[in-house]
Scaffold this active site. Structure first.
Site, PDB file in Angstrom:
ATOM      1  N   ASP A 242       0.822  -1.212   0.000  1.00  0.00           N
ATOM      2  CA  ASP A 242       0.000   0.000   0.000  1.00  0.00           C
ATOM      3  C   ASP A 242       0.856   1.263   0.000  1.00  0.00           C
ATOM      4  O   ASP A 242       0.428   2.318   0.483  1.00  0.00           O
ATOM      5  CB  ASP A 242      -0.950   0.006   1.208  1.00  0.00           C
ATOM      6  CG  ASP A 242      -2.091   1.005   1.039  1.00  0.00           C
ATOM      7  OD1 ASP A 242      -2.494   1.260  -0.112  1.00  0.00           O
ATOM      8  OD2 ASP A 242      -2.575   1.542   2.064  1.00  0.00           O
ATOM      9  N   ASP A 280      -3.741  -4.161  -5.276  1.00  0.00           N
ATOM     10  CA  ASP A 280      -3.083  -2.868  -5.517  1.00  0.00           C
ATOM     11  C   ASP A 280      -1.581  -2.956  -5.775  1.00  0.00           C
ATOM     12  O   ASP A 280      -0.940  -1.930  -6.042  1.00  0.00           O
ATOM     13  CB  ASP A 280      -3.317  -1.891  -4.359  1.00  0.00           C
ATOM     14  CG  ASP A 280      -4.779  -1.509  -4.192  1.00  0.00           C
ATOM     15  OD1 ASP A 280      -5.566  -1.784  -5.122  1.00  0.00           O
ATOM     16  OD2 ASP A 280      -5.133  -0.949  -3.141  1.00  0.00           O
ATOM     17  N   ASP A 425     -11.212   1.166   5.704  1.00  0.00           N
ATOM     18  CA  ASP A 425     -10.139   1.342   4.721  1.00  0.00           C
ATOM     19  C   ASP A 425      -8.918   2.013   5.329  1.00  0.00           C
ATOM     20  O   ASP A 425      -7.851   2.007   4.729  1.00  0.00           O
ATOM     21  CB  ASP A 425     -10.631   2.196   3.544  1.00  0.00           C
ATOM     22  CG  ASP A 425     -11.729   1.510   2.754  1.00  0.00           C
ATOM     23  OD1 ASP A 425     -11.589   0.314   2.464  1.00  0.00           O
ATOM     24  OD2 ASP A 425     -12.736   2.171   2.436  1.00  0.00           O
TER      25      ASP A 425
END
Length: 457
Positions: A242, A280, A425
Site C-alpha cells: 500500500d 493494488d 479502509d
C-alpha cells in the site's frame, strides 16, 4: 440466466454429507422454563441440520430438518429463509427423533441459476431471543438427476471456472455475525440490517498479522473445506504494501516474501482454493523506484508460480480498478507479473467502481492478455463511487451484487465480496485503522441496500 450442472457434478455435490453446526452463546442459558432442572445446566444452543447438507443439490419438494441439541421442541421456535428472504416457521416433528421440519418446494428458486443458495436456519426461545443460527449453502436442479439440456446461448459459460465447483463460505464468527449478537436485544432493527452482510460469503485475508502463515492457512482451509465450501483467500503481504499508506506493512524483504508465499501455498496443499494475489500491488507500482518495481514484478510472477504448483489452487492476480490505469497499461503490467500462468485477474478490490464499468474495463484487459477471465469485488459498489472517486471510507455507499458465478458475462468468473463490508479502509473520514471493524459504517452500507441482488447482467 440458468447455470446447468452435469449429472456427475450433481452426484459429487450431493455426496457431501457435512453436518453444519454453529454454537452461539446464549446469555439466558436457562431458556424459558428456568424451573426445569435439566435445562438449568444447559450450555449454549447447538444446531444440528439434518437436511439439506452443505453442497447438496435439491429439486422438487424437500423436507428441511433441523433441531437444537438437548432442547425440548416446545421450548424454542425455528425458521428457515433463503438468500435473505422472508423467514418461514418449521413445525414440530417426532419421526425418527424430535426435530423441526418444513416441506420446501425449491423448483421456483431460479434467481441465481443453479446456485449456490444460502439457507439460514434460526432458533429463538419463546420470548423471541435468538438462541442460535447457521447457514447452509446448496444448489438446485430442476427435474431429475439426468443429464441437463445444454445451456441457452445467453447463459454464463462456467466451463473451466474454478469458482463454479463448490459453494462459497459464510463465516459464522465474522465481525458482522458478532455484531448481530451484540445488538439483537438493544437494537434489533439494526441487527436485522446487518444480516445483509453477515450471511454473504466473503474472502479471508492473510498478511503480516497472520503469524505462522502455513499453520494459519492450513487451519482455515480445513475449517472451510470441512463445511463443504470453497476457500477464497487474499494474499496481502508484498513488501512496501500500500505504498506505506493506511494499509502499509508487508514482508520486510524479497526473501521474506518468498518464504511467506511458500508457506501460504503449503497451507493450502492439494485442496481446492482461490487466491486473490496482492491487491493494488500492480496498480500501485508507481510509488516505487525502478529497482523496486522490477523486484515487485518478479515477486508476483514467482508467487503465481508457487501457488499454481498446487493443482487445486486458482490464482487471480490483482489489476486495480477501472478508474486507475488504462487497459493497455494494466495489461502490460499483468504480462510482466506472470498473468500467463495465473487463472485470471481481479478488479475493484476494496473499491467502489460500478460493476458495469468493471466488466467493460476487464473485457478490454482480457482481450489483451490472452482471454484470461476475471473476478470483480462487488462488496460495496451498489451505488458506485463518489463524484470525486474517494476510496477511503467514503460516505453514502451501499452493498453491491451478492457473491456468485451467475454473472451474465463469459469472461467474468464471479462477483465476490473480497473486501469485507464494515472493515475500515484506514484512519480517514472518521474510520479506525485499516481492517478494523466499524459497525456504524457497516450499518450504513446495509441500510442503503434495500435488498441484495443475487447477480447482475
Amino acid at each position: 440466466m440458468k447455470k446447468y450442472l452435469s449429472a456427475r457434478h450433481i452426484r459429487t455435490l450431493a455426496s457431501l454429507l457435512v453436518i453444519a453446526s454453529v454454537a452461539v452463546a446464549c446469555a439466558d442459558a436457562t431458556g424459558p422454563d428456568s424451573g426445569d432442572p435439566a435445562y438449568a445446566k444447559r450450555g449454549p444452543a447447538q444446531f444440528e441440520v439434518w437436511w439439506p447438507t452443505a453442497g447438496a443439490v435439491l429439486s422438487g419438494t424437500q423436507p428441511f430438518k433441523a433441531r437444537l441439541e438437548d432442547w425440548k421442541l416446545q421450548h424454542y421456535d425455528m425458521q428457515w429463509a433463503v438468500d435473505g428472504g422472508t423467514p418461514t416457521y418449521m413445525a414440530d416433528n417426532w419421526d425418527d427423533a424430535p426435530h423441526k421440519e418444513a416441506a420446501v418446494d425449491v423448483d421456483s428458486w431460479n434467481w441465481n441459476g443453479s446456485g449456490p443458495y444460502a439457507i439460514r436456519f434460526t432458533a429463538r426461545d419463546r420470548k423471541g431471543k435468538l438462541l442460535a443460527d447457521t447457514v447452509i449453502q446448496v444448489y438446485v436442479e430442476a427435474g431429475s438427476t439426468e443429464e441437463p439440456p445444454p445451456p441457452p446461448p445467453d447463459s454464463t459459460d462456467t466451463t473451466g471456472n474454478p469458482l463454479a465447483s463448490a459453494p462459497l463460505w459464510v463465516d459464522p464468527y465474522s465481525n458482522a455475525m458478532r455484531q448481530i449478537q451484540e445488538w439483537q436485544d438493544a437494537r434489533p432493527a439494526d441487527a436485522e440490517q446487518l444480516e445483509k452482510i453477515a450471511y454473504q460469503p466473503q474472502a479471508v485475508w492473510f498478511g503480516d498479522w497472520s503469524g505462522d502463515i502455513r499453520a494459519a492457512v492450513d487451519a482455515k482451509t480445513t475449517a472451510i473445506t470441512s463445511a463443504g465450501a470453497l476457500p477464497v483467500y487474499v494474499a496481502y503481504n508484498i513488501p512496501v504494501r500500500d505504498c506505506s499508506s493506511y494499509s502499509g506493512g508487508g514482508a520486510t524483504s524479497a526473501d521474506a516474501y518468498r518464504a511467506w508465499i511458500t508457506g501460504f501455498a503449503e497451507g493450502i496443499g492439494s485442496r481446492a482454493a482461490v487466491v486473490v494475489l496482492e491487491p493494488d500491488a500492480l496498480a500501485g507500482l508507481d510509488c516505487l523506484d525502478g529497482t523496486r518495481q522490477a523486484e515487485r514484478l518478479a515477486l508476483l510472477a514467482e508467487a503465481v508460480a508457487i501457488l499454481k504448483a498446487n493443482a487445486g489452487t486458482a490464482v487471480y492476480l490483482d489489476a486495480g480498478h477501472s478508474a486507475w490505469h488504462s487497459q493497455a497499461e494494466m495489461a502490460r503490467r499483468l504480462g510482466s507479473a506472470g498473468i500467463e500462468a495465473a487463472d485470471g485477474f481481479s478488479l475493484n478490490v476494496s473499491n467502489f467502481q460500478t460493476t458495469t464499468s468493471s466488466v467493460t474495463y476487464g473485457q478490454g484487459i482480457s482481450a489483451a492478455v490472452g482471454g484470461k477471465h476475471f473476478v470483480i469485488d462487488t462488496s460495496r459498489n451498489g451505488l458506485g463511487p463518489t463524484e470525486d472517486n474517494q476510496w477511503c471510507n467514503p460516505d453514502g455507499r451501499a452493498l453491491g451484487y451478492g457473491p456468485g458465478t451467475a454473472t451474465g458475462h463469459e469472461e467474468v468468473d464471479a462477483f465476490l465480496w473480497i473486501k469485507r463490508p464494515g472493515e475500515s479502509d484506514g484512519t480517514c473520514n472518521g474510520g479506525p485503522s485499516a481492517g478494523s471493524w466499524w459497525a456504524d459504517y457497516a450499518l450504513g452500507l446495509a441500510e442503503r441496500t434495500p435488498a441484495l441482488i443475487a447477480y447482475g447482467g
